[in-house]
Design a protein around this motif. Structure first.
Motif, PDB file in Angstrom:
ATOM      1  N   LYS A 289      89.147 -24.563  19.450  1.00  0.00           N
ATOM      2  CA  LYS A 289      89.498 -24.743  18.337  1.00  0.00           C
ATOM      3  C   LYS A 289      90.913 -25.072  18.116  1.00  0.00           C
ATOM      4  O   LYS A 289      91.341 -26.023  17.271  1.00  0.00           O
ATOM      5  N   ALA A 290      91.649 -24.188  18.328  1.00  0.00           N
ATOM      6  CA  ALA A 290      93.127 -23.981  18.080  1.00  0.00           C
ATOM      7  C   ALA A 290      93.606 -25.570  18.852  1.00  0.00           C
ATOM      8  O   ALA A 290      94.668 -25.934  18.315  1.00  0.00           O
ATOM      9  N   ASN A 291      93.352 -25.782  20.013  1.00  0.00           N
ATOM     10  CA  ASN A 291      93.840 -27.041  20.859  1.00  0.00           C
ATOM     11  C   ASN A 291      93.556 -28.287  20.075  1.00  0.00           C
ATOM     12  O   ASN A 291      94.127 -29.056  19.944  1.00  0.00           O
ATOM     13  N   ALA A 292      92.513 -28.224  19.475  1.00  0.00           N
ATOM     14  CA  ALA A 292      91.697 -29.356  18.879  1.00  0.00           C
ATOM     15  C   ALA A 292      92.627 -29.449  17.448  1.00  0.00           C
ATOM     16  O   ALA A 292      92.544 -30.874  16.956  1.00  0.00           O
ATOM     17  N   GLN A 293      93.356 -28.672  17.091  1.00  0.00           N
ATOM     18  CA  GLN A 293      94.077 -28.894  15.570  1.00  0.00           C
ATOM     19  C   GLN A 293      95.393 -29.495  15.808  1.00  0.00           C
ATOM     20  O   GLN A 293      96.127 -29.745  15.009  1.00  0.00           O
ATOM     21  N   ARG A 294      95.780 -29.729  17.117  1.00  0.00           N
ATOM     22  CA  ARG A 294      97.009 -30.205  17.394  1.00  0.00           C
ATOM     23  C   ARG A 294      97.206 -31.624  17.121  1.00  0.00           C
ATOM     24  O   ARG A 294      96.274 -32.442  17.028  1.00  0.00           O
ATOM     25  N   SER A 295      98.552 -32.152  17.142  1.00  0.00           N
ATOM     26  CA  SER A 295      98.665 -33.581  16.927  1.00  0.00           C
ATOM     27  C   SER A 295      98.239 -34.512  17.968  1.00  0.00           C
ATOM     28  O   SER A 295      97.670 -35.613  17.814  1.00  0.00           O
ATOM     29  N   ASP A 296      98.332 -34.077  19.093  1.00  0.00           N
ATOM     30  CA  ASP A 296      98.152 -35.082  20.472  1.00  0.00           C
ATOM     31  C   ASP A 296      97.066 -34.028  21.244  1.00  0.00           C
ATOM     32  O   ASP A 296      97.419 -32.583  21.391  1.00  0.00           O
ATOM     33  N   VAL A 297      95.910 -34.377  21.659  1.00  0.00           N
ATOM     34  CA  VAL A 297      94.950 -33.739  22.027  1.00  0.00           C
ATOM     35  C   VAL A 297      94.457 -34.532  23.404  1.00  0.00           C
ATOM     36  O   VAL A 297      94.086 -35.706  23.161  1.00  0.00           O
ATOM     37  N   TRP A 298      94.309 -33.682  24.712  1.00  0.00           N
ATOM     38  CA  TRP A 298      93.478 -34.357  25.748  1.00  0.00           C
ATOM     39  C   TRP A 298      92.323 -33.494  25.878  1.00  0.00           C
ATOM     40  O   TRP A 298      92.260 -32.223  25.493  1.00  0.00           O
ATOM     41  N   MET A 299      91.163 -34.323  26.206  1.00  0.00           N
ATOM     42  CA  MET A 299      89.924 -33.633  26.240  1.00  0.00           C
ATOM     43  C   MET A 299      89.416 -34.107  27.557  1.00  0.00           C
ATOM     44  O   MET A 299      89.681 -35.120  28.067  1.00  0.00           O
TER      45      MET A 299
ATOM     46  N   TRP B  81      93.659 -38.078  22.693  1.00  0.00           N
ATOM     47  CA  TRP B  81      93.616 -38.486  21.000  1.00  0.00           C
ATOM     48  C   TRP B  81      95.098 -38.185  20.504  1.00  0.00           C
ATOM     49  O   TRP B  81      95.694 -37.239  20.774  1.00  0.00           O
ATOM     50  N   ASN B  82      95.468 -39.124  19.544  1.00  0.00           N
ATOM     51  CA  ASN B  82      96.583 -38.956  18.787  1.00  0.00           C
ATOM     52  C   ASN B  82      96.299 -38.830  17.392  1.00  0.00           C
ATOM     53  O   ASN B  82      95.689 -39.937  16.830  1.00  0.00           O
ATOM     54  N   TYR B  83      96.609 -38.073  16.418  1.00  0.00           N
ATOM     55  CA  TYR B  83      96.403 -37.900  15.266  1.00  0.00           C
ATOM     56  C   TYR B  83      97.706 -38.125  14.354  1.00  0.00           C
ATOM     57  O   TYR B  83      97.655 -37.631  13.094  1.00  0.00           O
ATOM     58  N   GLU B  84      98.686 -38.495  14.617  1.00  0.00           N
ATOM     59  CA  GLU B  84     100.060 -38.593  14.053  1.00  0.00           C
ATOM     60  C   GLU B  84      99.683 -39.383  12.719  1.00  0.00           C
ATOM     61  O   GLU B  84     100.300 -38.996  11.636  1.00  0.00           O
TER      62      GLU B  84
ATOM     63  N   PRO C  67      94.204 -41.975  13.515  1.00  0.00           N
ATOM     64  CA  PRO C  67      93.757 -41.375  14.830  1.00  0.00           C
ATOM     65  C   PRO C  67      93.172 -42.470  15.813  1.00  0.00           C
ATOM     66  O   PRO C  67      92.378 -43.261  15.620  1.00  0.00           O
ATOM     67  N   TYR C  68      93.854 -42.527  16.935  1.00  0.00           N
ATOM     68  CA  TYR C  68      93.430 -43.359  17.941  1.00  0.00           C
ATOM     69  C   TYR C  68      93.399 -42.605  19.410  1.00  0.00           C
ATOM     70  O   TYR C  68      93.980 -41.609  19.657  1.00  0.00           O
ATOM     71  N   SER C  69      92.567 -43.263  20.422  1.00  0.00           N
ATOM     72  CA  SER C  69      92.426 -42.596  21.476  1.00  0.00           C
ATOM     73  C   SER C  69      92.136 -43.647  22.670  1.00  0.00           C
ATOM     74  O   SER C  69      91.813 -44.651  22.249  1.00  0.00           O
ATOM     75  N   PHE C  70      92.458 -43.294  23.889  1.00  0.00           N
ATOM     76  CA  PHE C  70      92.106 -43.988  25.327  1.00  0.00           C
ATOM     77  C   PHE C  70      91.610 -43.010  26.141  1.00  0.00           C
ATOM     78  O   PHE C  70      91.764 -41.713  25.888  1.00  0.00           O
TER      79      PHE C  70
END
Length: 157
Positions: A17-27, A52-55, A58-61
């Motif tokens: 949950k804490a990591n998912a709130q960041r502006s850049d997220v690897w999953m 994922w980038n939420y700056e 939201p976009y992702s590859f």
């Protein structure tokens, strides 16, 4: 032992949950699909990694390795999503063991998730189409800022 497993599960959710709130997220996580193609159904298992980038918007590859009986796939997709819904589109490279050759195709998905989710995937490789509903779990590994400015995107910002 069950208490340890429950504690471990809760810790993973809290950290996730804490990591998912960041502006850049690897999953990263596993996927299971039920591939319906030519009146047959085969299951496939994949490991997928996404960025994922939420700056702003939201976009992702993502990229994945998928294993199905007699087939092996490598794929990548560009994707976007709002809240828990999204869509993706990208190329897929499939090796068919029986023909001992590689074929190029395209796949697209719509999905709903948070840490776990469901997706509906359509794939066309070498003129053969498949409809593949699936389930998956992703563990977020955040790398961006956690300063209160995350997930704040607006079209006129």
């Amino acid at each position: 032992m069950r208490k340890f497993g429950l504690l471990l599960f809760v810790l993973v959710l809290i950290i996730g949950k804490a990591n998912a709130q960041r502006s850049d997220v690897w999953m990263v996580g596993p996927m299971l699909h039920f591939n319906f193609c030519e009146k047959k159904m085969h299951t496939s298992f994949a490991i997928e990694v996404s960025y994922w980038n939420y700056e702003k918007f939201p976009y992702s590859f993502d990229g994945g390795i998928e294993f199905e009986k007699g087939k092996f796939r490598l794929y990548s997709e560009a994707q976007t999503g709002i809240a828990v819904l999204g869509l993706s589109l990208g190329p897929v490279l499939e090796h068919q063991k029986a023909e001992s050759r590689w074929k190029l195709g395209v796949q697209t998905s719509v999905w709903a998730n948070y840490f776990g989710g469901v997706d509906l995937r359509y794939r066309n490789v070498g003129g053969t189409s498949a409809f593949s509903p699936g389930i998956y779990f992703k563990l977020p590994l955040g790398t961006g800022d956690l300063d209160g400015e995350y997930h704040h995107w607006d079209f006129d910002d």
